[in-house]
Design an enzyme around this catalytic site. Structure first.
Site, mmCIF file in Angstrom:
data_model
loop_
_atom_site.group_PDB
_atom_site.id
_atom_site.type_symbol
_atom_site.label_atom_id
_atom_site.label_comp_id
_atom_site.label_asym_id
_atom_site.label_seq_id
_atom_site.Cartn_x
_atom_site.Cartn_y
_atom_site.Cartn_z
ATOM 1 N N GLY A 1 0.837 -1.192 0.000
ATOM 2 C CA GLY A 1 0.000 0.000 0.000
ATOM 3 C C GLY A 1 0.876 1.247 0.000
ATOM 4 C CB SER A 2 4.066 2.051 1.726
ATOM 5 O OG SER A 2 3.593 1.874 3.044
ATOM 6 C CG ASN B 1 -3.962 4.625 9.543
ATOM 7 O OD1 ASN B 1 -4.221 5.624 8.885
ATOM 8 N ND2 ASN B 1 -2.877 4.535 10.281
ATOM 9 C CD GLN C 1 -6.862 0.474 8.199
ATOM 10 O OE1 GLN C 1 -7.756 -0.257 8.633
ATOM 11 N NE2 GLN C 1 -5.587 0.220 8.436
ATOM 12 C CG HIS D 1 -0.432 -6.129 5.442
ATOM 13 N ND1 HIS D 1 -0.448 -5.785 6.765
ATOM 14 C CD2 HIS D 1 0.068 -5.074 4.786
ATOM 15 C CE1 HIS D 1 0.036 -4.555 6.900
ATOM 16 N NE2 HIS D 1 0.346 -4.100 5.706
ATOM 17 C CB CYS E 1 3.354 4.019 11.749
ATOM 18 S SG CYS E 1 2.503 3.025 10.537
HETATM 19 C C1 LIG Z 1 -1.512 -0.102 6.283
HETATM 20 C C2 LIG Z 1 -1.832 1.151 5.569
HETATM 21 C C3 LIG Z 1 -1.033 1.605 4.510
HETATM 22 C C4 LIG Z 1 0.257 0.943 4.115
HETATM 23 O O1 LIG Z 1 0.087 -0.318 3.510
HETATM 24 P P1 LIG Z 1 1.351 -1.311 3.502
HETATM 25 O O2 LIG Z 1 0.925 -2.415 2.577
HETATM 26 O O3 LIG Z 1 1.546 -1.761 4.909
HETATM 27 O O4 LIG Z 1 2.508 -0.544 2.981
HETATM 28 C C5 LIG Z 1 -1.409 2.766 3.860
HETATM 29 N N1 LIG Z 1 -2.498 3.425 4.218
HETATM 30 C C6 LIG Z 1 -3.296 3.029 5.226
HETATM 31 C C7 LIG Z 1 -4.518 3.809 5.573
HETATM 32 C C8 LIG Z 1 -2.979 1.877 5.945
HETATM 33 O O5 LIG Z 1 -3.751 1.490 6.956
#
Ligand SMILES: *Cc1c(COP(=O)(O)O)cnc(C)c1O
Length: 387
Positions: free
Chosen positions: A72-73, A152, A180, A202, A324
């Site tokens: 997601g990042s 989140n 989310q 995930h 985080c």
């Molecule tokens: C977990 C999360 C991310 C990051 O996703 P990853 O796959 O862990 O890099 C980005 N945005 C939100 C809102 C998240 O909860």
């Protein structure tokens, strides 16, 4: 320890059996390079195109608008840096807001170092932002609006459809981080009217290390990762066939099971109703515009970190603020944006439930939580000062 209760589903989730079963043949049988011409490669490519079609159907877009990423990042970084750079001749102003995920805030900070200007809108005491506030921040050189769908930490849901309409009226690219939201509330890119949307595997029972970016046809975006022509030349790197298959299966299950989130919401509401009976306790963020599984509460006079550790000893996994920020011991930027003073933000606990959680889990959390808060308060100089 009488029980193990996992109540940190906004941080990550376990990989489901369905997802493991969908991935396994990709390791044992269909391990070819999807770019190869022989059958071993073609079989892998077919798995990927099947996954892409399935996901496009769930999100309401065309398969060619789905691009797989390693997280997601990465999807957030690509959307922001790629769209900002592709439009820099038109303008270098971006609108976002203060409670975004670090993968958005830090990507924007990098863009600021490159000379882009970013307006970070504030939110109200409930963590919500109005479309009117977004519209008021638009300038002639604004090229990108980035507002998350659901938060989140506090689970607040932003009026993305209305904000996207504002963006569209001003011909500005609209991006939303929906990591989310998926599986908890409906996510349909056509209905939302966004140009780009990110997801991660995930958080919905696929493995860590897979995500995607929806890019509407016609959206101007530069590459973030150049390479061997994968993903229509837009994102280099040999495709992770297994994780892509796993993500497709996880999304199918998440969307199919969305009705069960009513039950999760009822569980969350029961927890909330009982927990606020603990004196000097308040709920952080809107209860109206909120993800069904999210609860975030501030207990005056204690440290959230100590509470998380005490709950862990009782077999309960929960978090303080976000995963985080809990490593840094900095007060959560989200809670600070709500106007919660730092010392109160420190005493916050996030419980995030999923469809895996049961009534017995909620009973167990309620049995252990109040005594843990009381024990910490009895030892706390902060609490003694308040009394
Ligand atoms: C977990 C999360 C991310 C990051 O996703 P990853 O796959 O862990 O890099 C980005 N945005 C939100 C809102 C998240 O909860």
């Amino acid at each position: 320890m009488d029980r193990i209760v996992y109540a940190d589903n906004a941080a990550t989730t376990s990989v489901s059996e369905n997802v493991i079963n969908a991935m396994m043949p990709c390791f044992t049988e269909y391990w070819g390079n999807p770019s190869s011409l022989y059958s071993g490669g073609r079989n892998a490519a077919n798995i990927i195109s099947g996954a892409r079609e399935g996901i496009a159907g769930l999100l309401g877009c065309r398969p060619g608008e789905i691009y797989f990423t390693a997280s997601g990042s990465e999807a957030n970084n690509w959307a922001l840096k790629g769209a900002a750079r592709a439009n820099q001749k038109k303008g270098r102003h971006i609108i976002s807001q203060k409670t975004e995920h670090p993968a958005v805030l830090q990507a924007l900070a990098s863009l600021q170092k490159e000379g882009y200007e970013v307006t970070y809108l504030g939110v109200d005491r409930d963590g919500i932002l109005t479309p009117g506030e977004v519209e008021a921040a638009i300038r002639p050189d604004t090229t990108l609006i980035a507002i998350m769908y659901a938060n989140n930490e506090i689970g607040t849901i932003m009026p993305i459809k209305e904000i996207a309409a504002v963006a569209k009226a001003h011909k500005i690219t609209m991006f939303t981080d929906a990591v989310q939201a998926i599986g908890s509330i409906p996510v349909n890119v056509t209905d939302l009217g966004v140009d780009m949307l990110s997801l991660s595997g995930h958080k919905i029972r696929a493995p860590k290390g897979i995500g995607l970016l929806y890019i509407k046809t016609g959206t101007r975006i530069q590459n973030l990762i150049d390479g061997g022509g994968q993903e229509k030349g837009k994102r280099g790197g040999t495709e992770n066939t297994a994780y892509i298959a796993g993500l497709a299966r996880a999304m199918e299950d998440a969307v199919e099971g969305i009705e069960d989130m009513e039950r999760v919401k009822a569980l969350r509401d029961r927890l909330a109703a009982e927990i606020i009976k603990i004196p000097h306790t308040r709920i952080n963020g809107s209860m109206k515009y909120r993800l069904p599984g999210n609860l975030n509460v501030a207990f005056e006079g204690i440290e959230g970190e100590s509470l998380v550790l005490l709950l862990d000893m009782a077999g309960i996994s929960a978090s303080t603020g976000s995963a985080c920020s809990s490593a840094s011991l900095e007060p959560s930027h989200v809670l600070l944006a709500l106007g919660i003073p730092a010392e109160k933000a420190h005493g916050s606990l996030r419980l995030t439930l999923s469809r895996v959680n049961t009534e017995e889990d909620a009973d167990y959390i309620l049995e252990k939580l109040a005594p843990a808060v009381q024990r910490l308060r009895e030892m706390s100089p902060l609490w003694n000062g308040l009394q």
